[in-house]
Structure formats: structure tokens, C-alpha cells
Design an enzyme around this catalytic site. Structure first.
Site, mmCIF file in Angstrom:
data_model
loop_
_atom_site.group_PDB
_atom_site.id
_atom_site.type_symbol
_atom_site.label_atom_id
_atom_site.label_comp_id
_atom_site.label_asym_id
_atom_site.label_seq_id
_atom_site.Cartn_x
_atom_site.Cartn_y
_atom_site.Cartn_z
ATOM 1 N N LYS A 199 0.846 -1.192 0.000
ATOM 2 C CA LYS A 199 0.000 0.000 0.000
ATOM 3 C C LYS A 199 0.877 1.235 0.000
ATOM 4 O O LYS A 199 2.046 1.195 0.407
ATOM 5 C CB LYS A 199 -0.914 0.046 1.226
ATOM 6 C CG LYS A 199 -0.225 0.477 2.512
ATOM 7 C CD LYS A 199 -1.233 0.929 3.545
ATOM 8 C CE LYS A 199 -0.554 1.288 4.862
ATOM 9 N NZ LYS A 199 0.221 2.544 4.791
ATOM 10 N N PRO A 248 9.729 -4.745 -1.253
ATOM 11 C CA PRO A 248 11.023 -4.560 -0.597
ATOM 12 C C PRO A 248 10.887 -4.461 0.920
ATOM 13 O O PRO A 248 9.890 -3.938 1.431
ATOM 14 C CB PRO A 248 11.528 -3.235 -1.180
ATOM 15 C CG PRO A 248 10.774 -3.049 -2.456
ATOM 16 C CD PRO A 248 9.433 -3.669 -2.226
ATOM 17 N N ALA A 272 10.428 -0.653 3.284
ATOM 18 C CA ALA A 272 10.286 0.339 2.222
ATOM 19 C C ALA A 272 9.193 1.351 2.520
ATOM 20 O O ALA A 272 8.946 2.250 1.716
ATOM 21 C CB ALA A 272 9.982 -0.364 0.895
ATOM 22 N N GLY A 273 8.506 1.202 3.674
ATOM 23 C CA GLY A 273 7.399 2.086 3.967
ATOM 24 C C GLY A 273 6.142 1.719 3.198
ATOM 25 O O GLY A 273 5.222 2.534 3.075
ATOM 26 N N LEU A 274 6.080 0.472 2.702
ATOM 27 C CA LEU A 274 4.943 0.007 1.909
ATOM 28 C C LEU A 274 4.082 -0.994 2.672
ATOM 29 O O LEU A 274 3.192 -1.619 2.099
ATOM 30 C CB LEU A 274 5.439 -0.621 0.603
ATOM 31 C CG LEU A 274 6.198 0.334 -0.327
ATOM 32 C CD1 LEU A 274 6.829 -0.445 -1.485
ATOM 33 C CD2 LEU A 274 5.270 1.413 -0.864
ATOM 34 N N GLY A 284 4.645 -3.949 3.924
ATOM 35 C CA GLY A 284 4.706 -5.352 3.524
ATOM 36 C C GLY A 284 4.506 -6.312 4.683
ATOM 37 O O GLY A 284 3.786 -7.313 4.551
ATOM 38 N N ASP A 344 -0.950 -1.152 10.617
ATOM 39 C CA ASP A 344 -1.490 -1.200 9.259
ATOM 40 C C ASP A 344 -2.294 -2.465 8.971
ATOM 41 O O ASP A 344 -2.918 -2.555 7.907
ATOM 42 C CB ASP A 344 -0.348 -1.104 8.234
ATOM 43 C CG ASP A 344 0.183 0.308 8.079
ATOM 44 O OD1 ASP A 344 -0.640 1.243 8.090
ATOM 45 O OD2 ASP A 344 1.405 0.480 7.946
#
Length: 300
Positions: free
Chosen positions: A54, A142, A145-147, A149, A184
Site C-alpha cells: 500500500k 522490498p 520500504a514504507g509500503l 509489507g 497497518d
């Protein structure tokens, strides 16, 4: 980091502009938003589910509650980027995860989700299932990565386990359990393509809008997520001006990015990451936005 200059009730844009934009986009938006059901693949080799990344269109710290930061954010699922969580037949003496060798078991969000579900349901079938299956994570997102995961992996693990073990548990219950694993996780439990997230991450409200296509870029830098979170608390907690980002949750993501393109002001995590890692500023690209410490741009 109070947000955009201005200080009026609408923040960067004036109240009349905000109202006009909201009315215009509401004419195009459908009346309800529904979650997408996670697709589970079943074969002789086990079970598999995708765990999507996200991005945050914006991410603002709104205060602190019991030592945890509260937030307001627009989260958008990235359908093209994902990890894969698989349950593979295997005789295992203990709960086994493969594919996350750099993360200690006790720190792994999947393991935390497993323990939380065992505790909440008290269902012996869960432990028995993982004596006959191992968890295999195939990374596409990754690390650090601040995504989100790790949170997505945990949520997808919970979805998959609910189905294969026939757990009688609602999405709201899963989200509540998931919020104890990572902030999250609830967003991924509900599996909305776009949502406004608030509280400590546990309040997830679907936002119906046109899907965004985007390109991502994660700099090849060494990250310390804990240091970034510490920087947020030290640098931002005393300078929160809620009026500067009031009503952002009412606008669609494309309008927000068009009206307010400065990634530093859109995302408090990015601001903190630049303070903690000055080299990140050198990686910024013109007309790209930031989600934590990954950059993205829209593809029209």
C-alpha cells in the site's frame, strides 16, 4: 510539522474550494464501497494468497494515545506489487516460516498474528494445522520500504488461515486482533482498494474513488524504521496543527496530490525519514510523491 501554510479550516485550500471539489467528485462516486474478497489459490502443493503493498497519499500525525501516535491517512492498495503467502504441506515440530530469514521469529508479524489468533480463538486445530504445514513467504515488496509489507503479510496470513481452518470469525474481529500485531494490519484485513485510516490504525473507512495507476521507486538505502518512528515522536509531537489538514479525507486522492504536491508536507513519515537519513533528500525526484521512504508517481 503542522502541515500546509495557511491555517484556515480547509488547510492548504480555502473552504469554498474544498466544498466545490467534494461536491464535484461526489457526483461521480458510487454510493457505497465494498471490500474485495481475497483470492485464495488451492492446489496439491497447498494454499496461496497475495499480500499487496500500500501507499499513503497523505499521512499526518494527529496526537498520541497511550504512548502510541494517532493518525489520519489515505491508504491505497497497490495491486501490482505483492508478497505471496503459502501454506505448504510439511511435517513440522513447531510453527515454521520460510522466506523471512532476516527477521527473528518472535519479531515476525506472521508469527505474531498466529499467536494472537491462537489466543483469541483457543482453537486447537490451528496448532495442529501447522504441524502439517509450513508458511512460505515469497517476497515482492522490498523490506523496510514504507509500503507496509509486513502488515500485509500478517493480514493475508489471517485471511488464509480463516478459510483453510474454517474459523468462525468476522472481519471486524480479525481487524481488532490484527491491530495488536501492527497498525497497518486492519487496513489490509478489510481489503479496500482505498480507505481513510485514523485512530491508531484501527479505524478504517472505505473511500470510493477511481483506481490509481502508479510507478514506485524505493532508494537503495539502509533503513532503521525504529529510528524514523523515534524521530516522528521527538520532532513532530509538539507541533501538530490539525486545522492545516482538516477535511483532507473528503477529497479523492488525485485531487489531494494535484492541490498539494509537496511530499514533505503531505507525509509526516517522509519528513521524519529525511531528518533521520539526510541522504534521502538526494533521492527525491521532481513530480514524485512519497509514501514513507518510497517514492511514487501517478501514471495517467
Amino acid at each position: 510539522m503542522g502541515g500546509f501554510e495557511g491555517g484556515d479550516e480547509g488547510g492548504f485550500w480555502d473552504t469554498d474550494t474544498l466544498a466545490a471539489l467534494v461536491e464535484k467528485q461526489n457526483e461521480k462516486r458510487s454510493k457505497s464501497a465494498t471490500a474485495t474478497k481475497s483470492h485464495i489459490e488451492t492446489s496439491d502443493s497447498g494454499y496461496r494468497i497475495k499480500a499487496h503493498a500500500k501507499i499513503n497519499i497523505f499521512f499526518k500525525i494527529t496526537g498520541y494515545q497511550d504512548g502510541r501516535p494517532t493518525l489520519l491517512s489515505r491508504c491505497v492498495r497497490v495491486d501490482e506489487l505483492y508478497d505471496t503467502i503459502s501454506f505448504v504441506p510439511c511435517e513440522c515440530e513447531t510453527f515454521t516460516i520460510e522466506g523471512c530469514d532476516t527477521v527473528p521469529l518472535e519479531s515476525n508479524t506472521i508469527y505474531k498474528a498466529y499467536k494472537a489468533l491462537c489466543s483469541y480463538t483457543a482453537d486447537p486445530d490451528i496448532a495442529e494445522f501447522f504441524h502439517e504445514h509450513k508458511v512460505v513467504v515469497t517476497k515482492g515488496i522490498p523490506y523496510s520500504a514504507g509500503l507496509a509489507g509486513a502488515s500485509s503479510d500478517a493480514a493475508s496470513f489471517m485471511h488464509l488461515l480463516k478459510e483453510v481452518c474454517n474459523l468462525v470469525i468476522s472481519s471486524d474481529e480479525l481487524a481488532k486482533i490484527g491491530s495488536s500485531v501492527a497498525a497497518d494490519v486492519p487496513f489490509f484485513i478489510y481489503n479496500y482498494s482505498s480507505a481513510n485510516v485514523s485512530g491508531c490504525g484501527e479505524i478504517v473507512e472505505a473511500f470510493e474513488e477511481e483506481a490509481l495507476k502508479m510507478e514506485l521507486y524505493t532508494p537503495d538505502l539502509e533503513w532503521d524504521t525504529a529510528l524514523i518512528c523515534e524521530t516522528v515522536e521527538k520532532q513532530l509531537s509538539a507541533d501538530i496543527a490539525l486545522s492545516t489538514f482538516a477535511d483532507w479525507q473528503r477529497l479523492d486522492s488525485r485531487s489531494i496530490l494535484k492541490l498539494a504536491s509537496d511530499p514533505v508536507l503531505l507525509n509526516d513519515l517522509y519528513y521524519a525519514a529525511r531528518l533521520a537519513f539526510p541522504d534521502l533528500k538526494k533521492e527525491a525526484r521532481e513530480n514524485w510523491y512519497s509514501s514513507g521512504w518510497t517514492f511514487f508517481k501517478l501514471i495517467d
